[in-house]
Structure formats: structure tokens, C-alpha cells
Design a protein around this motif. Sequence first.
Motif, PDB file in Angstrom:
ATOM      1  N   LEU A 133     -13.516  12.548 -49.189  1.00  0.00           N
ATOM      2  CA  LEU A 133     -13.367  11.133 -48.850  1.00  0.00           C
ATOM      3  C   LEU A 133     -11.917  10.673 -49.091  1.00  0.00           C
ATOM      4  CD1 LEU A 133     -15.668   8.183 -49.250  1.00  0.00           C
ATOM      5  CD2 LEU A 133     -13.517   8.027 -50.474  1.00  0.00           C
ATOM      6  N   ILE A 134     -11.356  11.067 -50.232  1.00  0.00           N
ATOM      7  CA  ILE A 134      -9.963  10.711 -50.536  1.00  0.00           C
ATOM      8  C   ILE A 134      -9.031  11.288 -49.472  1.00  0.00           C
ATOM      9  CG2 ILE A 134      -8.075  11.058 -52.181  1.00  0.00           C
ATOM     10  CD1 ILE A 134     -10.132   9.047 -53.148  1.00  0.00           C
ATOM     11  N   ARG A 135      -9.275  12.549 -49.090  1.00  0.00           N
ATOM     12  CA  ARG A 135      -8.460  13.182 -48.046  1.00  0.00           C
ATOM     13  C   ARG A 135      -8.499  12.359 -46.750  1.00  0.00           C
ATOM     14  NH1 ARG A 135     -11.493  17.967 -45.488  1.00  0.00           N
ATOM     15  NH2 ARG A 135     -12.564  16.155 -44.637  1.00  0.00           N
ATOM     16  N   THR A 136      -9.711  11.965 -46.321  1.00  0.00           N
ATOM     17  CA  THR A 136      -9.865  11.213 -45.072  1.00  0.00           C
ATOM     18  C   THR A 136      -9.172   9.855 -45.162  1.00  0.00           C
ATOM     19  OG1 THR A 136     -11.994  12.310 -44.715  1.00  0.00           O
ATOM     20  CG2 THR A 136     -11.548  10.362 -43.387  1.00  0.00           C
ATOM     21  N   ARG A 137      -9.317   9.177 -46.310  1.00  0.00           N
ATOM     22  CA  ARG A 137      -8.663   7.870 -46.486  1.00  0.00           C
ATOM     23  C   ARG A 137      -7.139   8.011 -46.404  1.00  0.00           C
ATOM     24  NH1 ARG A 137     -11.627   3.683 -49.730  1.00  0.00           N
ATOM     25  NH2 ARG A 137     -13.676   3.674 -48.738  1.00  0.00           N
ATOM     26  N   MET A 138      -6.605   9.071 -47.026  1.00  0.00           N
ATOM     27  CA  MET A 138      -5.156   9.279 -47.006  1.00  0.00           C
ATOM     28  C   MET A 138      -4.666   9.588 -45.583  1.00  0.00           C
ATOM     29  SD  MET A 138      -4.519  11.415 -50.548  1.00  0.00           S
ATOM     30  CE  MET A 138      -2.722  11.425 -50.401  1.00  0.00           C
ATOM     31  N   GLN A 139      -5.481  10.334 -44.842  1.00  0.00           N
ATOM     32  CA  GLN A 139      -5.118  10.669 -43.462  1.00  0.00           C
ATOM     33  C   GLN A 139      -5.090   9.421 -42.569  1.00  0.00           C
ATOM     34  OE1 GLN A 139      -8.180  13.496 -42.525  1.00  0.00           O
ATOM     35  NE2 GLN A 139      -7.000  15.267 -43.214  1.00  0.00           N
ATOM     36  N   ALA A 140      -5.985   8.458 -42.873  1.00  0.00           N
ATOM     37  CA  ALA A 140      -6.157   7.294 -41.990  1.00  0.00           C
ATOM     38  C   ALA A 140      -5.436   6.036 -42.483  1.00  0.00           C
ATOM     39  CB  ALA A 140      -7.651   7.002 -41.832  1.00  0.00           C
ATOM     40  N   GLN A 141      -4.810   6.090 -43.673  1.00  0.00           N
ATOM     41  CA  GLN A 141      -4.223   4.886 -44.271  1.00  0.00           C
ATOM     42  C   GLN A 141      -3.261   4.154 -43.343  1.00  0.00           C
ATOM     43  OE1 GLN A 141      -3.727   4.809 -49.037  1.00  0.00           O
ATOM     44  NE2 GLN A 141      -2.766   6.558 -48.074  1.00  0.00           N
ATOM     45  N   ALA A 142      -2.469   4.907 -42.580  1.00  0.00           N
ATOM     46  CA  ALA A 142      -1.440   4.301 -41.736  1.00  0.00           C
ATOM     47  C   ALA A 142      -2.034   3.441 -40.629  1.00  0.00           C
ATOM     48  CB  ALA A 142      -0.553   5.383 -41.130  1.00  0.00           C
ATOM     49  N   LEU A 143      -3.331   3.669 -40.297  1.00  0.00           N
ATOM     50  CA  LEU A 143      -3.977   2.896 -39.228  1.00  0.00           C
ATOM     51  C   LEU A 143      -4.548   1.572 -39.734  1.00  0.00           C
ATOM     52  CD1 LEU A 143      -5.944   5.609 -37.202  1.00  0.00           C
ATOM     53  CD2 LEU A 143      -3.735   4.596 -36.677  1.00  0.00           C
TER      54      LEU A 143
END
Length: 475
Positions: A408-418
Motif C-alpha cells: 500500500l505504501i509503495r502504491t501511494r508513493m507511486q501515485a503521490q504526484a497525481l
Amino acid sequence: MFRFLRGLVLPEAACEEANNSSRYENLFKKLDLNEDGRVDIAELHAGLKALGIPLGKDAEEKIFKTGDSNKDGQLDFEEFMQYLKDHEKKMKLAFKSLDKNSDGKIEASEIVQSLKILGINISEQQAEKILKSIDADGTMSVDWNEWRDHFLFNPATDIEEIIRYWKHSTVLDIGDSLTIPDEFTEEEKKSGQWWRQLLSGGVAGAVSRTGTAPLDRLKVMMQVHSSKSNKMNISSGLKQMVKEGGIRSLWRGNGVNVIKIAPETAIKFWAYEQYKKIFANEDGKIGTVERFVSGSLAGATAQTSIYPMEVLKTRLAVGKTGQYSGMFDCAKKILKREGLKAFYKGYVPNILGIIPYAGIDLAVYEALKTAWLDRYASDSANPGVFVLLGCGTVSSTCGQLASYPLALIRTRMQAQALLEGAPQLNMVGLFQRIIANEGILGLYRGIGPNFMKVLPAVSISYVVYEKMKQNLGIA
């Protein structure tokens, strides 16, 4: 299965060499149903079934492939006898490798010792179950005659093939391919069967991931957008996605998810072989711990190589309709706005997640399989494909449960810029923020659709894998 052969078909004799021909001849006559002096595959199948030795299509075809030297689709007596002679030699070598004290008998302790050398740990009780399935006279030890009779029509050629059912299968693909790679025998590598098996697994994974893509995208959306203030459940999430982009939007990001299967599998397989060589002992053997470490490092190597594709998959899944025209457009925009580093956002929690996932996956798999063997196995030490599938499904689910917060943390970090107005936090900062705002349960957002996709993913993967194996002629 083969006990009756001792008295009925394969009588013991004082002079083994002289009696072998008569043994082979008696057996050949029982298989030559139309008495034309030749046995085709249909006769082999029917004859073995009548004798109570149903081998299965794959094993029977392997016998024919090996024994039919003139490739006329039939075995005459000379070919039949030559196959059995050659096969007995291989079985003799296998027997001697298990008979550690060279007393002409295999005992439970010797099976435990031999399998341990191959990196497989079993208890004395499990070894006794293996013995029981071969032991014809009830002595709880197996002599050469019992061993030979039991494996006479088993096309396995060495100990590693005989115990291959103890290995974890590549069949299972639930969209999170972090497990330890399968191993292949030297024969499989030389024959090209390894790449056919990997191709079958790859196609099965592609079909499986496509079939469960809506649930996978829903999981990503819930991981990124769901919170205490924005409570997205399975029903509302699916409705929101359809409303925003139509039915086709449910598969957004699936193309990248499918494309990355091939390079990830190939890199993982190659890396696993290299790491095994590094950790193997002087005899070339590798133990359980070394195998686990090699597999984990192989998974990390593969993930490192294809990680930019993981970022693209997440961005496409979370992105709005029209935001990206495709994978390459997404990559171009990320590179232009955020630079190369953006393609490795979330990399650290992703790599950290491999250890608990792979470790718990393997530990639970072995524990479940061992428990089943202890409780239900009486005549055979082979649990069967459906038991192994069940064990694999549960173990993969447990592995995901343990590593889910990191995913979940990985996915949030990947999507933060959006996410407009959202601070760009690192792994520790995100953990602290989620726990402070949402509690421990916040680390498990989206786990519902993640669990929902496991059973259909495994089922689709298994069916397609078996069909692909048939089409590619894998024994």
C-alpha cells in the motif's frame, strides 16, 4: 500401486539376469492386447489400467518417446525390453544414492537424509509414509526388488524427478509475482521443456490478470483514494470507475501488467540460476535457506529491472480518462515533469515487501502440505495437484496479508504526484501519516478486492496453464 507385480507379473528369481527376459516377456504379453507383437500407446494405456497401474497420459507418452527408437508409434518386444533395461539402470543408481549405508535396503532415516541434501526437509513420519507406499512385504524398509517394481513404469529418471511433487508450482499467478522461482532438471533444460513451461505460466498469468483486472484496478484506487473521509467500498468504487471512464476503464493499466510478465519471469529465472551457483556447496547442492535467499535475491533483481513498469501501471490505473493516451505517453509525461527518479518511487517498500511475502508464502505452503500428509496420506506421499493448489492459494494469500502494508505504501508513493495538494512523503512519513489519520486499518485499504481476486485468479491460471502445457506438448 505396484505391489501385486511382485507375485503376478514380476516373480523373483535366483538368477536375475536370466529371469529378466522372462519378466519382460510376461509383462509385454499382458500389454499386447491384440497379440500382434507390438504395443501402441492405446494398448499401453488400457493394459496398465487393467493391471491397476493407471499412469496418466503424460507419463505414458514419455515412456513411448523414450522407448520407441524407430519412431513408428509402436513398441516391439526389443524396444520394450531395452526401455525397461535402461530404466532399471537409472532406478538402480537412484536406489544406491538413497541407500546411504549400502546394506541393500532403504530406511526412513536414509530418505530424510537424502531429501535434506536436496534441500527438502521432512519428518521421520513422512519418510515412513513414503516407504509404506513402496514397501510390499511390510518390513518398513525397501529392498531393490520392491524399489524396481514400484518405479518400473514411472518415467522419472533420478531422485530429483521422483520427488518433484514436493516443489512449489509456478501455476499460481495472483498478480503479485514475488514467489521463489521454480527449478528445472537438467533434462528439462536440454529438451527445451523449461521455456515451454515458463511460456505456459506466462500465458496463464496474462489471461488470469486480464480476467481479474477490474478487481486489481479497484484495489489500487482504494489504496490511493480511500480514507476515513472518502469511504470507498467495492460497490461504490466500481460504480465510480464506470461512471468516470466507462466499462473499458476497468481494465486501465492492465496492458502494462500483462507486458511485464515476460521480462520479469525471464530475469527472475536467470537470476535464480546465477544466485544458486553462488550459494551452492562444493558438490553443487543447495539447502533450503540458500534456496530461499537465492529466490528472494532473484525476485529483488527482477523487480529492480521492471520496476518502472510497476510505476506506469499504477499511474495508468489511478489516472483519469484522457490523462494518458497510453503507456508511452504516460512514461513521456512522467519523465518530462518529474525526471528519471520518479520511475523508482516506492522502490524501497516494494523490495522490503519481498522478504515477508516470499518467506511466509513458503513457510505456510510447507506447513499446510506437511499437515495434510500427516493427517490424510496413507498409501502415497504425493498430495496431488488440487491439494498443492489449495496449499499454494492459502500460502500466497498469507504472504500478501503480511506484506500488504508495504504494498500500500509503495502504491501511494507511486501515485503521490497525481494527488493535488498532497505532500510528497517518503516511506516513513507515509506510514506515520496513515496510522495517525486512519489507524492500523488504514494500511489495509483495498485488501477486500485483493482477496476477492485470489480464487478466480488461481482457477483461471491453472486451467490456462494446463491447456497451454497440452498444446506445447509438455509431459
